[in-house]
Every structure is written in structure tokens, then in C-alpha cells.
Write a protein that holds these residues in place. Sequence first.
Motif, PDB file in Angstrom:
ATOM      1  N   THR A  27       0.828  -1.191   0.000  1.00  0.00           N
ATOM      2  CA  THR A  27       0.000   0.000   0.000  1.00  0.00           C
ATOM      3  C   THR A  27       0.872   1.254   0.000  1.00  0.00           C
ATOM      4  N   GLU A  28       0.523   2.239  -0.849  1.00  0.00           N
ATOM      5  CA  GLU A  28       1.371   3.430  -0.966  1.00  0.00           C
ATOM      6  C   GLU A  28       0.837   4.630  -0.189  1.00  0.00           C
ATOM      7  N   ALA A  33      -6.892  13.722  -2.583  1.00  0.00           N
ATOM      8  CA  ALA A  33      -8.153  13.691  -1.835  1.00  0.00           C
ATOM      9  C   ALA A  33      -9.306  13.123  -2.653  1.00  0.00           C
ATOM     10  N   GLN A  34      -9.133  13.034  -3.978  1.00  0.00           N
ATOM     11  CA  GLN A  34     -10.147  12.428  -4.853  1.00  0.00           C
ATOM     12  C   GLN A  34      -9.746  11.018  -5.268  1.00  0.00           C
ATOM     13  N   ASN A  35      -8.762  10.451  -4.569  1.00  0.00           N
ATOM     14  CA  ASN A  35      -8.290   9.082  -4.829  1.00  0.00           C
ATOM     15  C   ASN A  35      -7.732   8.906  -6.232  1.00  0.00           C
ATOM     16  N   ARG A  36      -7.088   9.956  -6.723  1.00  0.00           N
ATOM     17  CA  ARG A  36      -6.422   9.884  -8.025  1.00  0.00           C
ATOM     18  C   ARG A  36      -4.925   9.659  -7.829  1.00  0.00           C
ATOM     19  N   ALA A  37      -4.291   9.061  -8.837  1.00  0.00           N
ATOM     20  CA  ALA A  37      -2.834   8.908  -8.815  1.00  0.00           C
ATOM     21  C   ALA A  37      -2.194  10.297  -8.816  1.00  0.00           C
ATOM     22  N   THR A  38      -0.963  10.371  -8.327  1.00  0.00           N
ATOM     23  CA  THR A  38      -0.264  11.646  -8.189  1.00  0.00           C
ATOM     24  C   THR A  38       1.177  11.528  -8.682  1.00  0.00           C
ATOM     25  N   GLN A  39       1.901  12.645  -8.637  1.00  0.00           N
ATOM     26  CA  GLN A  39       3.324  12.620  -8.968  1.00  0.00           C
ATOM     27  C   GLN A  39       4.103  11.789  -7.956  1.00  0.00           C
ATOM     28  N   GLY A  40       3.534  11.585  -6.768  1.00  0.00           N
ATOM     29  CA  GLY A  40       4.176  10.696  -5.799  1.00  0.00           C
ATOM     30  C   GLY A  40       4.305   9.287  -6.347  1.00  0.00           C
ATOM     31  N   HIS A  41       3.265   8.786  -7.010  1.00  0.00           N
ATOM     32  CA  HIS A  41       3.333   7.464  -7.635  1.00  0.00           C
ATOM     33  C   HIS A  41       4.387   7.450  -8.732  1.00  0.00           C
ATOM     34  N   VAL A  42       4.446   8.531  -9.502  1.00  0.00           N
ATOM     35  CA  VAL A  42       5.413   8.613 -10.605  1.00  0.00           C
ATOM     36  C   VAL A  42       6.841   8.523 -10.064  1.00  0.00           C
ATOM     37  N   ARG A  43       7.145   9.323  -9.045  1.00  0.00           N
ATOM     38  CA  ARG A  43       8.498   9.306  -8.469  1.00  0.00           C
ATOM     39  C   ARG A  43       8.840   7.943  -7.879  1.00  0.00           C
ATOM     40  N   LEU A  44       7.881   7.379  -7.129  1.00  0.00           N
ATOM     41  CA  LEU A  44       8.116   6.101  -6.457  1.00  0.00           C
ATOM     42  C   LEU A  44       8.315   4.972  -7.453  1.00  0.00           C
ATOM     43  N   TYR A  45       7.414   4.862  -8.405  1.00  0.00           N
ATOM     44  CA  TYR A  45       7.468   3.705  -9.306  1.00  0.00           C
ATOM     45  C   TYR A  45       8.566   3.826 -10.368  1.00  0.00           C
ATOM     46  N   LEU A  56       6.520  -5.097 -11.423  1.00  0.00           N
ATOM     47  CA  LEU A  56       6.120  -4.364 -10.230  1.00  0.00           C
ATOM     48  C   LEU A  56       4.614  -4.494 -10.071  1.00  0.00           C
ATOM     49  N   LEU A  57       4.183  -4.855  -8.879  1.00  0.00           N
ATOM     50  CA  LEU A  57       2.751  -4.860  -8.564  1.00  0.00           C
ATOM     51  C   LEU A  57       2.433  -3.600  -7.781  1.00  0.00           C
ATOM     52  N   THR A  58       1.394  -2.882  -8.176  1.00  0.00           N
ATOM     53  CA  THR A  58       0.981  -1.709  -7.414  1.00  0.00           C
ATOM     54  C   THR A  58       0.338  -2.159  -6.104  1.00  0.00           C
ATOM     55  N   GLY A  59       0.184  -1.202  -5.184  1.00  0.00           N
ATOM     56  CA  GLY A  59      -0.638  -1.463  -4.016  1.00  0.00           C
ATOM     57  C   GLY A  59      -2.100  -1.433  -4.425  1.00  0.00           C
ATOM     58  N   ARG A  70      -7.209   2.113   2.830  1.00  0.00           N
ATOM     59  CA  ARG A  70      -6.737   3.260   3.605  1.00  0.00           C
ATOM     60  C   ARG A  70      -7.045   4.517   2.800  1.00  0.00           C
ATOM     61  N   PRO A  71      -7.046   5.693   3.423  1.00  0.00           N
ATOM     62  CA  PRO A  71      -7.501   6.897   2.727  1.00  0.00           C
ATOM     63  C   PRO A  71      -6.714   7.247   1.466  1.00  0.00           C
ATOM     64  N   GLY A  72      -5.430   6.923   1.420  1.00  0.00           N
ATOM     65  CA  GLY A  72      -4.605   7.311   0.279  1.00  0.00           C
ATOM     66  C   GLY A  72      -4.596   6.342  -0.878  1.00  0.00           C
ATOM     67  N   ASN A  73      -5.545   5.405  -0.935  1.00  0.00           N
ATOM     68  CA  ASN A  73      -5.637   4.488  -2.089  1.00  0.00           C
ATOM     69  C   ASN A  73      -6.061   5.221  -3.351  1.00  0.00           C
ATOM     70  N   VAL A  74      -5.527   4.783  -4.487  1.00  0.00           N
ATOM     71  CA  VAL A  74      -6.099   5.156  -5.779  1.00  0.00           C
ATOM     72  C   VAL A  74      -7.400   4.373  -5.928  1.00  0.00           C
ATOM     73  N   ALA A  75      -8.424   5.014  -6.483  1.00  0.00           N
ATOM     74  CA  ALA A  75      -9.695   4.329  -6.742  1.00  0.00           C
ATOM     75  C   ALA A  75     -10.119   4.586  -8.186  1.00  0.00           C
ATOM     76  N   ILE A  76     -10.595   3.546  -8.829  1.00  0.00           N
ATOM     77  CA  ILE A  76     -11.139   3.658 -10.189  1.00  0.00           C
ATOM     78  C   ILE A  76     -12.548   3.105 -10.135  1.00  0.00           C
ATOM     79  N   ASP A  77     -13.516   4.001 -10.058  1.00  0.00           N
ATOM     80  CA  ASP A  77     -14.911   3.548 -10.050  1.00  0.00           C
ATOM     81  C   ASP A  77     -15.748   4.570 -10.821  1.00  0.00           C
TER      82      ASP A  77
END
Length: 432
Positions: A27-28, A33-45, A56-59, A70-77
Motif C-alpha cells: 500500500t502506498e 483527496a479524490q483518490n487519483r494517482a499523483t506525482q508521488g506514484h510517478v516518483r516512487l514507481y 512491479l505490482l501496485t498497491g 486506507r484513505p490514500g488508495n487510488v480508486a477507479i470507479d
Amino acid sequence: MTVTISSPLTLPCGATLKNRIAKGAMTEGLADAQNRATQGHVRLYRRWAEGGAGMLLTGNVQIDRRYLERPGNVAIDGPQSNEAIAALRDYAKAGTANGAHLWMQISHAGRQTPALVNKEPVGPSDKALDMPGAQFGKPRALTGAEIEDVIRRFAFAAGVARDTGFSGVQIHGAHGYLISSFLSPDVNTRTDEWGGSLENRARLLLETVRAVRKAVGADFPVSVKLNSADFQRGGFSHEDAIKVASWLNAEGLDLLEISGGTYEQPRLVGLDDMTLHPEKAEKRRESTIAREAYFLEYAKDIRAATTMPLMVTGGFRSVAGMNAALASGTMDVVGIARPLCVDPEIANKLLAGEAVETPAYEKTLRLGPGLLGPHSPVNLIKAMNGWGQQGWFCLQILRMGEGKNPDPKMGVFSAFRNYAKNEARAASALQR
């Protein structure tokens, strides 16, 4: 030719992994706040992709933002905004650098949704988690129509993953999340077509696999993460796992990852003692405890019943252990997770022979000696050690997402406290 961590692997769908090391899902907590991916994911991955693992498997990427792990999950719905799609494309591009595959782990947290996110989670039944504190609310049983909706959501998220440049998907069917809880006779007490017999309890998983395959096509890797057992009396047993694995094999799965445990019995991270009910815990085989990898003995039984590629995550630390497991034919992919929180370059070092083993900080992380350690007879101290250790690794991931280096000197108590603060802050910022 002997298979080693450097050997490529061609999957049933035709895709090829450049080597046998995979970054396990962790889990990352980096979504906005809208459960979208961010530049944090870009830097990390990007950092992890350049680190050398073949895949690589994402969280957890959640299929329903109401039920997050957890609150910081990416969500696709539901329909994705242009901004959300662009962020996912950037994420996928970073994670596929250096010839790496990036597979999106798609999940529904079910009854393991924290109360910070939702006070009324959902599950196969209304059986609540037996955990200390008020971390999780009492769940509501899903209706049949809602279960069908869950399947559609998994397929939709998988389609978005393919469209935005991810290399594959993994359906999370382990660790006590929604699909895993349906598999458990202890939690799934339904009497309709989704409960009762193993065939009925596995229906959600199998129907999800079929819907996902239809959404992504025959040439795109589809994987499942499955418990080798819940390690809890009355739960999903190892015999159940072997049978479900054989059914998944018949579906043409590209990779099955073997894991184990739930929040109540957290064998998934090797924390055998961190449970309120040790009397309900099933003991692991002595041969497994003696081994480096937690679930390798269980994978051997699943291998005997299947032909699809198998991945084992949990406990691998030495090149010798990894290569021996691969050469035995028991498994095909080595999953490494927590070592990558401290040394994101460790796969390159293992492959080049610059390192013979990974860091094993989990063996030394503790509040203190004796009574203050992870095997303390005091449940509160035991829990603080377990969650503090988990927080320690999560905070290292957050640091890398911010462009910083990991901090191996971070204390367990400060990690416990700062991780809790981070989660509360992220939960209060959520746009629901």
C-alpha cells in the motif's frame, strides 16, 4: 537449463517478464483527496522500475471509493476525468521504465475498510473483524445485486488499467479483503448462491476473473493473489486453496501469487503473534518455519494441482534461497516487498551479484527489548510493535514518493505515531 532470478519468463498470454524478481504489492497512500494517482506514484514507481525487478505490482487500487483499504488508495470507479486518466498514464509510464512490467492490483477492501474511511463497511455477512480498538465498523452483508455490481467494477477498473498503459492486472483475492472474505466459511455465512459450498464461496472470484479477462482480452496478463490458507480455524483452508487454484488454472490465469493470512491472523507479514486469539490460529508447518519463505511449502501442493506460473511472496531474503526455490520447479516468480522500502535498488544488486541477500529490517524493528518487544505478553505493546513496524515501512514509501531517500534510522514508536497522524489527516481530506 537451470532457472534463476535472472531467467526471463513467458506467460500463457504471450507477455514476457525480463527476470523472475517481482516487487510485491504494498500500500502506498499517495493518492490525492479524490483518490487519483499523483506525482508521488510517478516518483516512487520510476525509482522501483529503475531498481531492476522484472515486474512491479501496485498497491491496492480500489474498485469502489466507498470501501478503501486506507484513505490514500487510488480508486477507479465510474467514468474517469481527463485529469485522472492523465495521472494514470504518467503512473504507468514511470512504472514501465527500464523494461519493467507494471501490473495494477485491483481490490475491494470489504469489511477491512477502516472506520476512518467508512463506519459501515460491507462483506459477505455482517460478521465484524475481531480487532483491538474501534478501527473497523460492523459490516453490512452485500445483496446479490451489489455482488454483481462488484464484478462489473473489477472488470471496469481492469479495462482502465489496460487503456492507460499498465502491463497487467492482479485481482486481490487474499488477506481478508472482500473476495478473500467470500472464500472463508468463517466469514461467509450466506445461504444463497454466493455462500455455503466452496463452489459458491469461490463464485465471486471466478466470475470476477472471467469478467476481467473479457474486459482486457487474451493477450493481457491477468493474475490473482490467493491465500494458501487463512491460518485461522474455520477459515479458508489449504485444501480449499488447492481446489480453488485448480479452478483458476482452468480459467487460463497467467500468474497465481500465493500468500496467506488476514488482518486477524497477519501471517502475510510474518507477524504470527499479532492476534487477539492465538487459540484460533493454525500452526504453520515446522518445515515452513525453518524455511526462508513463508508460503513455499504450501505453493508446492498448489503446484502439484496446476500448470500456470506461480509467484510466492513473503520472507525471501537470500539469492541462494530464491534460486533454490526457482530451480526446484515449485514456483516461477520471486516476490520481494519490504526490502524495496529500504533499498529500491536491491533487485539490480541481487541480479548483478553485488548483494547476496536483501535487508531484513523487520527482524530488528521493535519498541524496545523484552517486555517492549513484538512477542510481549501485553496485547497493547504487541499491537503497537506490529502496527509500528507496518507504519515504518509505509512511511518509507511515502518518503520515496516525496522524492526523499528512505530513513533506516526511523524509530518504531515515532513510526506508529506518525503513521496514525498521516492516516487521520488523509481521511479528513477525502472528498467523498
